[in-house]
Design an enzyme around this catalytic site. Structure first.
Site, short mmCIF file in Angstrom:
data_model
loop_
_atom_site.label_atom_id
_atom_site.label_comp_id
_atom_site.label_asym_id
_atom_site.label_seq_id
_atom_site.Cartn_x
_atom_site.Cartn_y
_atom_site.Cartn_z
N LEU A 92 0.86 -1.18 0.00
CA LEU A 92 0.00 0.00 0.00
C LEU A 92 0.89 1.22 0.00
O LEU A 92 1.98 1.21 0.60
CB LEU A 92 -0.91 0.04 1.25
N ASP A 93 0.43 2.30 -0.63
CA ASP A 93 1.19 3.55 -0.62
C ASP A 93 1.35 4.03 0.81
O ASP A 93 0.50 3.77 1.67
CB ASP A 93 0.45 4.63 -1.42
N ARG A 94 2.39 4.78 1.03
CA ARG A 94 2.71 5.32 2.34
C ARG A 94 1.51 5.93 3.06
O ARG A 94 1.27 5.67 4.25
CB ARG A 94 3.80 6.38 2.14
#
Length: 304
Positions: A92-94
């Site tokens: 998942l993106d940050r």
């Protein structure tokens, strides 16, 4: 000398480049996330068995931090010193919160990574967007996806899928189904539908998004959507929201507002809400839901 893009050798992206302001915002968020990730010590486990764990990643933490933060309650039976071989099955993106799967042995890791890459895992996301309210309730958008010459992820026309990009990679296809749950606090929150929403209008991206009238009143609507990504490209939902005219709140890279109602956004409002897949060992269909982040609860509480 004309550039390759100008001579038509390279496909042209149909979504805009990163805005200049995004550089500073990105740097600030990255520094905060590095500190937060370093201090992150106990992951919130949604489900765990001897083969895998499903955890709820907080926003603003790098997903690698979850591996060391998994409380290894079920470290391999017998020998407590041998820590299982942990792998992230998805990323998942940050700034995205929500469900991630961590596998505990190589065989299961290979099977699950394959399931994710072959789009056998059904996923839903929630996003709070600011922009033009869509005329539709449900839609499927299909487009190209790739890195432009500066390394930025961009939306490309569907007709460019397969064409080579400046960095040597090629345009790949991506598609996402969306449903609107609410606009400006009006609407009805509902559970994700298991049904494949097939009877819906479909948009195939062939050109730049229409420049909608930049009338501030029209542009500043709050749109709460659920996304059902049919492929798993980098920043896919963020790019498709931008293309559709309602970038995710706080997603500065992709045209989102940096502040909303007088409050600075410290990340983007995107949440990996549910996952459903065939368990790689038991063969049973398993479905998991993540607790909602505060912005989603606030949005839902103002609705109907």
């Amino acid at each position: 000398v004309m550039s390759a893009a100008a001579t038509g050798e390279y496909p042209c992206p149909v979504s805009p480049p990163y805005p200049a302001v995004s550089k500073d915002v990105e740097l600030r968020r990255a520094l905060t996330a590095s500190a937060r990730s370093g201090a992150y010590s106990s992951a919130a486990v949604v489900f765990e068995d001897e083969w895998l764990a499903v955890v709820d990643k907080p926003a603003g933490v790098y997903c690698e931090a979850l591996l060391s933060a998994l409380p290894c309650s079920t470290a391999s039976s017998g020998d407590p010193s041998s820590k299982p071989n942990l792998h992230l099955a998805n990323r998942l993106d940050r700034d995205t919160s929500g469900l991630m799967v961590i596998t505990k042995c190589n065989k299961v890791a290979a099977k699950l990574v394959k399931a994710f890459t072959e789009h056998k895992v059904k996923k839903t996301y929630l996003a709070l967007c600011i922009g033009y309210p869509p005329a539709w309730e449900k839609i499927k958008i299909c487009s190209g996806h790739g890195r432009s010459k500066h390394g930025a992820w961009r939306v490309y026309a569907m007709s460019d899928v397969g064409r080579t990009l400046p960095g040597g990679s090629s345009v790949r296809d991506m598609s996402t189904k969306f449903e609107v749950l609410g606009t400006d606090g009006e609407g009805q929150y509902r559970e994700p539908s298991n049904v494949d929403i097939d009877d819906i209008e479909s948009i195939t991206v062939q050109e730049k998004a229409a420049d909608q009238i930049s009338n501030v009143d029209v542009k500043n609507h709050m749109i709460f959507v659920r996304a059902y990504p049919q492929s798993g490209r980098t920043h896919q939902i963020r790019l498709h929201c931008q293309y559709l005219g309602f970038p995710i709140r706080g997603d500065v890279k992709y045209g989102g507002v940096i502040e909303w109602n007088g409050v600075d956004c410290d990340g983007h409002a995107l949440h990996a809400e549910s996952l459903s897949f065939v368990h790689p060992v038991t063969g049973l269909l398993v479905t998991f839901r993540a607790p909602l982040p505060s912005w989603a609860n606030e949005t839902i509480s103002t609705m109907g």
